[in-house]
Design an enzyme around this catalytic site. Structure first.
Site, PDB file in Angstrom:
ATOM      1  NE  ARG A 137      -3.368   2.474   2.712  1.00 54.55           N
ATOM      2  CZ  ARG A 137      -2.912   3.632   3.189  1.00 54.55           C
ATOM      3  NH1 ARG A 137      -1.661   3.708   3.624  1.00 54.55           N
ATOM      4  NH2 ARG A 137      -3.686   4.703   3.233  1.00 54.55           N
ATOM      5  CE  LYS A 333      -9.681  -0.692  14.756  1.00 54.91           C
ATOM      6  NZ  LYS A 333      -8.747   0.433  14.874  1.00 54.91           N
ATOM      7  CB  CYS A 445      19.240 -13.156  42.016  1.00 58.32           C
ATOM      8  SG  CYS A 445      19.758 -13.339  43.739  1.00 58.32           S
TER       9      CYS A 445
END
Length: 710
Positions: A137, A333, A445
């Site tokens: 596009r 939407k 750690c």
């Protein structure tokens, strides 16, 4: 064979192969097996190698025929690839209909509702029925030519399928319209617009492969699709296994309804979404939207809404375009999955392997239907990539049930007092030094006995997918740790009622129940045992794989000179099991399907660590044992078979059914495909049953399934 005969054979092979491509990728069914189709493709390839002058661009052998490009060239679209305006609720949609109603007063609008796939919009041009150009596009006016990459997508026909006159009549085309279509297919130009997507299944499979191989992961399916289309090497694009659906015809054939464009695209050989629906009014659109949003998690691809299109094509020029988009379309939407909020602080969470994960504490925000106040930042590299600071305004994303994550920092909104996020030098739990091993992004750690590591490791071991000890949840584990009654998973199995009775929450009955629960789970199946150990990078599926391959030695991985003297038919002590694992070399582990070098080294290192071996010894001394079901050692009747479960079973749970299948050498899948051997259909079977029927997969009920097990 002479050239004339070869040409005739090649044309017949191409036609037959394209026919089966259409059946599988468009109609979702097949007439011949994969092996038979591969044979046809191999014959075509051999003939084209013998007569290379007969190779044409539309040949199925040319899908990955292009050479790597230096760059993409720019192409201008015949007409703009437009953007859409968004609607977020029912009122927005009714307001939109009110606006277009003023432009076309008296019109009763009907609509065509399409799922809005989250992929990459593409333009495909066919001349004389052959694919000649594929373009992105871009900015809507100009895109990039990506023809060679488009050709790698199996769902994209390299040559259009000429529709039959009766098929065109069935979808409402007049004689003149049908003639125009057929003329364009054979001697003209047709442009289609569609969406290149990466399915969720492919996305997850690729990321599993990339993780095991130590490669960067794909961020999301849309980025995966976009990145694949923009690969300069078509072979890389082919490996991404994209899909493609048409949503419009840019070529004008004088059709009356937008729905006909979809139907015609299907007849030309393209995939169109079966979920799309004609809606006679806006109320039906709203109901369709609600239905699709409810079923959103079941879709095989990411979808963020419904594109609502005025179905009457004659109204499009009248309604026209305003600003960036057309008036005759609206993107309705789903509930927002992204939202903006602020980062208040960052805390560091210590996991069961000692890895520190930064967690953003957020100003609470509603996103994806829930209120979110925390989001994972993964690691320090991700913080640096985002250039995130405390006080920043960020874009938060939540897809389905996925843990929310920060996808973007709005740097223009950064306050002057924003603070950089510094890596901790001491563990926030035990105060030990933080280290970053060479070649890793994770901070760890250094204290292997860190309380957080111990706690999470214990909770992992007792979880349902591991040792599955009912009644021994996180709160009880924390209580036992604080009282000094347990320090590792082996200590769980030497607890007594007397240890528990003095503790808060425990009476004689509850203490007795927990001890009985622990005792009942001393015999563990290999997959649960391996997964429960918490080996770095080893999840449930890898644990199942290891259990399947190594529970009983095989000549493949345990040649005679290294094989244990004898394996019990259905029982293996932990130390026997451990010994088998220690005998494996790195290359043995890497030889397993879907196990890359990182995972292999993690497994190898775990079983060569003295502390871990001491833990295994302690587990065995406390009565824990690895049990290999007799079926797994002796009965492999389901070897090579793939099962899918749908609906509820009366005589067993789904997990029990899966276990029985795996014990007999079978594999499980969550989706139906042409490779599925059986679909077991229980009560209220879902869409998987319909898919199985359409593919011709064998369907059995619970009674037949039980008969197969015996």
């Amino acid at each position: 064979m002479d050239k004339k005969s070869a040409k005739e054979r090649i044309e017949k092979l191409k036609k037959e192969i394209n026919h089966h491509r259409y059946l599988y990728h468009v109609l979702d069914r097949q007439e011949i097996s994969d092996g038979a189709l591969d044979s046809l493709k191999n014959e075509l390839f051999r003939m084209e190698q013998r007569f290379p002058e007969l190779i044409t661009p539309d040949s199925p052998t040319q899908r990955v025929g292009g050479k790597p490009l230096a760059k993409f060239s720019k192409v201008r679209h015949s007409r703009p690839m437009i953007s859409l305006y968004d609607a977020f609720n029912e009122q927005d949609m009714r307001d939109w209909e009110g606006r277009i109603g003023k432009i076309a007063p008296g019109e009763k609008f009907s609509y065509y509702a399409e799922l809005k796939m989250d992929g990459l919009a593409m333009s495909l041009i066919y001349r004389n029925g052959i694919l000649v150009r594929g373009a992105t596009r871009g900015d809507g006016q100009t895109g990039e030519e990506v023809t060679e990459n488009i050709r790698t997508i199996e769902a994209v026909p390299l040559a259009l399928r000429p529709p039959q006159a009766a098929e065109l009549e069935k979808i409402g085309l007049s004689v003149s319209q049908a003639r125009a279509v057929l003329a364009a297919v054979t001697d003209g130009e047709i442009e289609v617009r569609g969406e290149a997507i990466m399915t969720l299944k492919t996305f997850n499979e690729l990321n599993r492969q990339y993780q095991k191989a130590g490669k960067p992961l794909l961020a999301n399916p849309r980025n995966g699709a976009a990145g694949s289309i923009r690969q300069l090497d078509p072979k890389i694009a082919a490996g991404r296994r994209l899909d493609f659906y048409v949503y419009a015809l840019a070529t004008d054939f004088g059709l009356e309804r937008h729905q006909q464009e979809h139907e015609l695209a299907g007849l030309l050989g393209f995939k169109v979404l079966g979920q799309n629906r004609f809606c006679k009014n806006l109320s039906e659109v709203i109901a369709f939207h609600a239905e699709q949003e409810k079923n959103r998690s079941k879709l095989p691809f990411e979808c963020d809404g419904v594109v609502v299109v005025v179905d009457n094509l004659e109204l499009w020029p009248r309604l026209g375009t305003v600003g960036k988009g057309p008036r005759y379309m609206m993107a309705y939407k789903f509930t927002a999955e992204q939202a903006a909020t602020k980062v208040l602080e960052v805390i560091w969470q210590v996991g069961r392997t000692g890895v520190l994960t930064p967690i953003a504490v957020l100003e609470p925000v509603r996103v994806g239907g829930v209120t979110v106040s925390h989001a994972t930042l993964h690691n320090l590299d991700e913080i640096d990539r985002l250039d995130l600071r405390i006080g920043d305004t960020i874009i938060l994303e939540r897809a389905g049930d996925v843990i929310p994550k920060v996808v973007e920092v709005l740097k223009k909104l950064r306050p002057a007092a924003a603070k950089k996020i510094a890596a901790p030098v001491r563990c926030p739990i035990c105060g030990s030094k933080i280290e970053r091993p060479a070649g890793e992004v994770a901070l760890r750690c250094s204290n292997k006995d860190c309380y957080a590591v111990t706690f999470r490791g214990l909770a992992h071991w007792t979880s349902r997918t591991a040792a599955d000890i009912p009644g021994l949840g996180p709160k009880i584990i924390e209580q036992l740790l604080k009282e000094g009654l347990i320090r590792d998973i082996a200590d769980i199995y030497r607890l007594t009622i007397d240890d528990l009775l003095p503790l808060e929450r425990f009476a004689e009955k509850s203490a007795d129940n927990l001890i009985k629960s622990i005792e009942a789970k001393k015999q563990l199946e290999p997959a649960r045992f391996i997964y429960g150990l918490g080996i770095h990078h080893v999840g449930e599926e890898t644990a199942i794989l290891l259990a399947k391959e190594f529970s009983v030695p095989s000549n493949k991985f345990f040649p005679p000179q290294r094989s244990p003297a004898k394996a019990e038919a259905n029982n293996s002590s932990i130390l026997q099991f451990s010994k088998r694992m220690q005998e494996l070399k790195l290359e043995d582990l890497q030889g397993l399907p879907d196990v890359g070098p990182i995972v292999a080294k993690s497994i190898y290192d775990w079983f060569h660590n003295e502390k871990n071996l001491a833990l295994l010894d302690k587990l065995e001394k406390n009565g824990v044992n690895v049990i290999i079901p007799k079926a797994a050692a002796q009965n492999q009747k389901f070897q090579g078979l793939i099962f899918v479960l749908t609906g509820g079973l009366a005589s067993m749970t789904r997990e029990e059914a899966k276990q029985k299948i795996r014990e007999r050498g079978g594999e499980m899948s969550e989706s139906v495909s042409k490779k599925t051997s059986y679909v077991v259909a229980g009560e209220a079977a879902g869409s998987k049953l319909d898919k199985a029927k359409s593919l011709g997969v064998k369907i059995i009920d619970e009674k037949q399934f039980i008969a197969l097990l015996t």
